[in-house]
Each structure stands twice: as C-alpha cells, then as structure tokens.
Write a protein that holds these residues in place. Structure first.
Motif, PDB file in Angstrom:
ATOM      1  N   UNK A 275      52.390  34.778  34.430  1.00  0.00           N
ATOM      2  CA  UNK A 275      52.644  36.455  34.321  1.00  0.00           C
ATOM      3  C   UNK A 275      52.263  36.957  35.784  1.00  0.00           C
ATOM      4  N   UNK A 276      51.318  36.265  36.712  1.00  0.00           N
ATOM      5  CA  UNK A 276      50.934  37.107  37.679  1.00  0.00           C
ATOM      6  C   UNK A 276      51.867  36.757  38.850  1.00  0.00           C
ATOM      7  N   UNK A 277      52.564  35.544  38.900  1.00  0.00           N
ATOM      8  CA  UNK A 277      53.260  35.189  40.152  1.00  0.00           C
ATOM      9  C   UNK A 277      54.284  35.991  40.595  1.00  0.00           C
ATOM     10  N   UNK A 278      55.000  36.793  39.719  1.00  0.00           N
ATOM     11  CA  UNK A 278      55.879  37.951  40.368  1.00  0.00           C
ATOM     12  C   UNK A 278      55.405  38.938  41.097  1.00  0.00           C
TER      13      UNK A 278
ATOM     14  N   UNK B 159      47.375  46.266  40.398  1.00  0.00           N
ATOM     15  CA  UNK B 159      47.277  45.956  38.869  1.00  0.00           C
ATOM     16  C   UNK B 159      46.301  44.808  38.462  1.00  0.00           C
ATOM     17  N   UNK B 160      46.515  43.775  39.417  1.00  0.00           N
ATOM     18  CA  UNK B 160      45.780  42.527  39.063  1.00  0.00           C
ATOM     19  C   UNK B 160      44.186  42.699  39.354  1.00  0.00           C
TER      20      UNK B 160
ATOM     21  N   UNK C 251      55.319  39.779  49.701  1.00  0.00           N
ATOM     22  CA  UNK C 251      56.523  39.591  50.649  1.00  0.00           C
ATOM     23  C   UNK C 251      56.538  41.249  51.461  1.00  0.00           C
ATOM     24  N   UNK C 252      55.991  42.211  50.822  1.00  0.00           N
ATOM     25  CA  UNK C 252      55.976  43.391  51.054  1.00  0.00           C
ATOM     26  C   UNK C 252      54.896  43.508  52.468  1.00  0.00           C
TER      27      UNK C 252
END
Lengths: 369, 367
Positions: free
Chosen positions: B193-196, B113-114, B203-204
C-alpha cells in the motif's frame, strides 16, 4: 490572459513547482494572481437595510480572480475570511447578482449574523460591518443545483423569505436581463417594510410592468401568510407552475405543505447551525444525539469522546495516539458544539475539522463518518 | 530502562507535574493568534523567495555557490520550520489550507502522508520505548545499550554516515521496515500500500531537481544538476545532525514496554521530557532547526507552534528543577560529540557498568 492562464496551468509549471503548486508562489507576489484557486477582492460594501436594533444587511461586490468560472442565478459560493485571531472561517452565501461569466464581478448580499458566538467573529458580521474595501477573501467556485433551466418556462413562481431573497433576486435579475417574455410571480416575506432588502429595485420592477407581479408580504403586519388558498388565488393551479423557493425553515415547511410533493417545486434551504453558542461547559450532563452521517448511524450522546462513541456504535474510524497529538482521527464535524477535553475549549462552528479522540459532544453533533 | 531517574517522585507528584504541563499548554492555546500566523507566513514567504532566488541564480555561473546556498536554505526551511511543524498540525487552527497538516506536502522524497503516520503517531506517542519507537536507530543503527548487540552493528558508524548523506531516502524507506522484512517478521507484500505513493513522490522530486530545472537552465544543465544535488545533500546533513541531537545525546532515557504500560498523562509527559534533548544556540540557529533545537518542548507540546518553544523553555526548565528532573541541553558541538561517541561505542558490545575493573564483554547475540 488566455495564454498566461494556459501557461500557469501547464503540466510543466506544475512539475517545476511541485510539491507546493503554482498558486503557493503566485499568492506571495499578488493575492489576485492564481492558476487554480479562487479569491476575490472586496470592491464595494453597500448597506441595504439598516434598522436600528436589528442586524444590518449589506451587498458586497467582489472582483474575483480570473479563475472564477462564473455562476448561474440561484447558486451559492463558499466564502472564507480571516476573522479574529488569524482564523479563517468559511461560510456559504447566495449570490445576489445575475448570471456571471468567467472573471466577472458579482455580489453577495447578507445579514450580519446576530447569533454569532461571542468569542469568534462571524463572517457575515465582519463583511457587513467592518471589512475594508480591498480585503481579499477566499472563494469556492459557484455551487448548487438551485438554478433556472436554460429554457425558462413561460410562467415562473419565485418565493422567498428574509435574506432567502438573495438567490431569488439573482434569478429575477437574470430573467430581466435575458428579456424573459413570460410571466413571473414573486412572493417575498419580510418582517416589515423597513426590513425589506432591495426595496427600491423591487419597487421599480413592480412599476415597470414587465410581466413581473411582485408581492411583498409582512404577515406580522396583517398580510396573509403562505397557504394553499392564498397561492391558489394568486396563481390558479400553482402546483403545476415551476416554482423556486428559498427561506427560513418555517416558511419552507409551509411551501412544502402547499405543494404537496409536486415536482414543479425547487427549494434551497439555509444551513442553520444547531449550535448553542453558550452551551457545553465542562461537567454539564451529556444530551442530544451523535449522528455519523456517512454511516447513517445515530446514537444517544453518552458523554464520552466522539471516537469512543463511534467505536461503541460499531464504527471503526481511523485513529492513532488517542490523546490528541497525532491527528490521525481528524474528522469533519458538520454541526454541534464539542469540547476539547485537553483544553476545555468549546467550539460550535459548523464544518470544522476536529480530533475526535479528544472531543466530547455538548449538544447534538453530526460527524462526516 | 532509564538512565535518568525519577524514582524520587511519588505518583501524586508525577500527576502534579503533568497538571502543570497541561496548564502551560492551555495558556499557550488560548494565546494563539495573529503573531503566530504572521510568523509562519513570513517564514513561508522567505522560503519561497530563497527557492526562486536559488533556482534563478543557476543562470549566472559565477553565482553558483550563492544559488546552492539559497536552495539549501530553502529546503531546510521547507522541511523543518514549515513542513515538519505544519504537518504536526501546529497551524491547523488558522484554517488555511496552505498551512494545514492534512494538505501540506514537503520538498523531500518521503510522502507527507507516510511520514505523518510513522512520526506523529508512532514516534510521538511511543517516544523512546524500545521495540515500539522505530526512531531509536531507525531499524539500522544501534543507538541504545538495550538494543542487543550483533556483529552487524560493527558497521554502526558507517551506517550512520550513509544515513546522514542519504537522509531523505532513509526517511522515505523508513515505513517499509526493511529490517523486519529481512528478519522475516513482515513480508514485502505487506508494504504494497506504500509503493504507489512513494514512487509518485520520488518521481516528482527527482524529475524537478535532476531533469527539469537543469534542463531549463540550458547550457548550464550539469552545474544546475550538481547544484540541486548539493542542496539536497546539505539539507540531508543538517537535518540528520539536528534530529540525532534530539533523542540520542547521552543522558537521554529510554523505556521498556513493561514500564510504560497503562501510563498516565503525567507519566507520558515525564517520558517525553526524559526522552528528549535540546540544543542551545542563537535565534537564527533555532529557526534553522525548525525549533527542533527545543526537542523537549516539542515533545511535550508537539502540536503547538514551534516558535513558542523558546518562549516557554525557561518555564519548562523551572518546573523540571522544582521536581528535580533532568533537563538535557547543551551547545551543538557538545550534543553532537555525545551522539558521535554513542554511535562509535555501541558499534561494540556493551560493557557492564564501568567500575575500574577489567573489561567485561556483553553476551554475544543469539542470532
């Protein structure tokens, strides 16, 4: 199967197959293996009606993957196939077989759509006329609230028109299987006896005398059209009898008028595209309205791009390049014909993702915005 | 400011050039179909097979190099020929959710998305416009003479080397615009807004490559861990090198905000052409680069299937020749050498255009 499914849906396997997910690997080995997605193999295609000069009707039997959760009579399913040019097209079809359990075979019955745009193959035409046994199709889970309650009332009225018979037939078949002891009044409207879907089965139902009154009506041949007087004659006090009705728009308006807001009436509409397959050549004057469904705003089509028209209507859809390359503005179009200003290509498919910055509406158009 | 020139073209000629590109585009769009679908599905299938083979071969210690090679190739295919291209919407017309730009997620730490925002929108719309296209030096490097020199840029080659080694992490952090935060132009809170999304994807990816797959190989935990890290490194180095050859070889033009204001479609095409460079090579090489070896064709038609770029390249080149426009291409070693020299040269302050006179050092940066 239980253990395999548990394993396939485990968080461990999901973590190992991240970011693609288990299904993206299983489908390469066998399209009928799935952990979450639902697919089905066509195991039989049977012509129900084949009148020369009229679009044929067929019943397609589908063997779903073990991920299919079953359905309740009256529900529908989204069915996607790859038609001309490797483009997957998805349409909604009612299920015609009685209630199914997880992983059970079921059938959909459809009329080959005669109005399909010439350049794109229609899903129904492909399935009815050409799909070979063994074709794999993509499915949703069963959807829809047009279902019989778990405790079926003593007296039930079913009304259908044309291919709207499919969900009603599913109900009728389920009632027979559940050995419903009450009374069922079933009215079906068709063009002529030749056009009757499930004719032999309905005939048997009628003769078996299990408390099911079957009325096959052909108004074009002089049978009475649906009216309060006619309904009252068949079912005195029909407005209070639980009724399920499905059919084309004219029939449904007659049903609504006859029931006059009664809570006993349950209906299912066909989703009919308002698309004009031949419409929307470049340079044609703009007409129709543009509906932004989620915002509840309707504006007159001014011929500009859908993004410009949305902004002019005071909406602020997400957008980026404004020239059709970055996809930020991609929005679901639920109906209407739009023209891509870059390619001149027009498209009339319902439920299609379009880039609104380079799409102009040629007909009345509805967007999920 | 451009180093290539198109001053010889009249505005009408520029628009004619754009119309020829539009016509080419339409012809391709009309021709999309079975062959493109079959191609991308074959690439996906090969990528999945390579991935499974790579993961499985770690159970056989002598096959370690083969495992690393298979996994590296899998990640390269996933990121470049599949991920990058699918996320450009090149296969959206197929209506297959598995190959849809809005749904595809790739095997790298940056959330799709980013990346789509900074790449599809910012980079592809404002290609090579200084101050707008953050892909010019990625906020870390000095890749253009018109980026004002500061002593920080003495480290240019070191930063480039580090970016190469940690490329996927660089791509991940790109959207944070850390350099603007450091310069006080933006606050950390604005990146919240990007951090999560970042943390979840990191993590994945790390869980899979650095814990779970090593763990399932049991006694071979450490070799598998090192193997997975190596595959990620190989992919990083490869992707970095191919991508740097796309816009940084000498002769590629950059543009100023002023000269690109109110740009016409013809001028946009022109900027995409002059701002990009190709790499010549074999068919396998092109596939390995995700056909980004045809960066020019990709920038002209970013949402058309990349397998078509080699097919239309001769025609694009012929059109360029007719309009007297430069078409920057060369073998990998030439383009890479050119990029490497630029990284080194721009570590130092810019000299005035060379004539055989004494060296004139550019103005020191006003810090």
């Amino acid at each position: 199967m239980g253990l395999a499914q548990t394993l396939l849906r485990s968080r461990a396997l999901e973590a190992l197959t991240s970011p693609h997910g288990v299904d993206r690997y299983l489908e390469i080995a066998n399209p009928m293996w799935a952990a979450r997605e639902v697919r089905a193999r066509v195991v039989d295609v049977r012509r129900e009606v084949d009148v020369p000069g009229h679009p044929p009707v067929a019943t397609i039997t589908l063997q779903p993957t073990s991920t299919w959760r079953g359905h309740r009579a009256g529900q529908h399913v989204q069915l996607g196939v790859e038609v001309a040019g490797a483009r997957r097209t998805t349409r909604v079809f009612s299920i015609s077989s009685p209630d199914s359990r997880a992983g059970d075979r079921f059938t959909v019955t459809m009329r080959a759509n005669p109005d399909a745009p010439r350049d794109r193959q229609s899903v129904s035409r492909y399935l009815v006329e050409r799909a070979p046994v063994g074709t794999v199709v993509h499915l949703s889970q069963a959807q829809g609230e047009f279902v019989l309650p778990n405790r079926v009332p003593d007296h039930v009225v079913l009304i259908s028109g044309g291919s709207g018979i499919t969900p009603v037939m599913s109900m009728l078949r389920s009632l027979q299987r559940r050995t419903h002891r009450g009374r069922v009044t079933f009215l079906h409207y068709a063009q002529s006896p030749d056009h009757q879907i499930f004719a032999a089965e309905l005939d048997e139902v009628r003769r078996s005398g299990w408390g099911i009154d079957v009325h096959l009506l052909h108004p074009e041949l002089g049978d009475p059209a649906l009216s309060p007087a006619y309904l009252e004659r068949l079912v005195p006090g029909y407005r209070d009898v639980p009724t399920w009705a499905c059919g084309p728009a004219p029939l449904m308006s007659a049903v609504h008028a006859a029931y006059d807001g009664s809570e006993a009436l349950h209906v299912e509409y066909f989703k009919l595209g308002t698309a004009r397959p031949d419409g929307g050549a470049a340079g044609e004057p703009a007409d129709g309205t543009v509906s932004f469904a989620r915002s509840g705003v309707d504006v007159g089509n001014d011929g500009g791009t859908l993004l410009e028209q949305a902004e002019a209507a005071g909406l602020a859809p997400e957008s980026g390049c404004r020239m059709g390359i970055c996809l930020t503005c991609t929005t679901r179009k639920t109906e209407g014909t739009v023209r891509n200003v870059l390619t001149g290509e027009t498209s009339s498919q319902p439920d299609e993702d379009i880039r609104i910055c380079v799409s102009v509406p040629c007909t009345s158009t509805a967007l999920d915005l | 400011m451009s180093t290539s020139t198109f001053d010889h073209l009249t505005p009408e000629q520029i628009e004619e050039f754009g119309e020829e590109m539009d016509a080419l585009r339409q012809r391709l769009v009309a021709d999309l179909g079975e062959a493109d679908a079959a191609y991308i599905r074959t690439v996906v299938k090969r990528q999945r097979q390579l991935e499974i083979a790579g993961r499985a071969l770690f159970y056989l210690p002598p096959a370690w190099p083969a495992a690393v090679a298979a996994l590296s190739l899998s990640k390269i295919f996933d990121n470049m020929e599949i991920g990058h291209n699918v996320m450009h919407g090149q296969y959206d017309w197929m209506g297959d959710p598995g190959l849809n730009s809005r749904m595809y997620e790739w095997d790298t730490v940056c959330p799709s998305e980013q990346w789509k925002y900074s790449h599809n929108y910012i980079h592809h719309t404002f290609t090579n416009i200084l101050g707008k296209d953050r892909d010019i030096g990625y906020g870390i490097l000095r890749m253009d003479e018109d980026q004002q020199w500061r002593p920080y840029y003495l480290g240019n080659p070191v930063y480039a080397f580090l970016l190469m080694v940690f490329f996927e992490w660089g791509v991940l952090l790109h959207d944070l615009e850390v350099e603007r935060i450091a310069a006080g132009e933006k606050t950390w809170a604005e990146t919240k807004h990007l951090h999560r999304g970042m943390l979840r994807k990191v993590r994945n990816q790390t869980l899979k490559d650095y814990l779970l797959f090593p763990a399932v190989t049991g006694p071979f935990f450490v070799p598998t861990l090192i193997g997975n890290a190596t595959a990620n490194l190989v992919r990083n180095v490869w992707a970095f090198n191919i991508i740097f050859c796309g816009h940084f070889p000498s002769g590629v033009a950059t543009f100023s905000r002023e000269e690109t204001e109110d740009e016409t479609r013809g001028q946009w095409y022109l900027r995409q052409l002059l701002g990009s460079a190709n790499i010549t090579g074999s068919r396998l090489f092109h596939v390995m680069t995700g056909n980004l070896s045809h960066q020019i064709e990709h920038h002209l038609f970013p949402d058309l299937p990349a397998r078509r770029y080699p097919e239309i390249a001769p025609e694009v080149r012929e059109i360029c020749e007719r309009y007297g426009l430069a078409y920057n291409t060369g073998p990998l070693r030439k383009q890479l050498g050119s990029v490497a020299r630029k990284i080194l040269r721009l570590a130092l302050p810019t000299r005035t255009p060379s004539y055989d006179g004494p060296e004139v050092v550019g103005e020191p940066a006003a810090a």
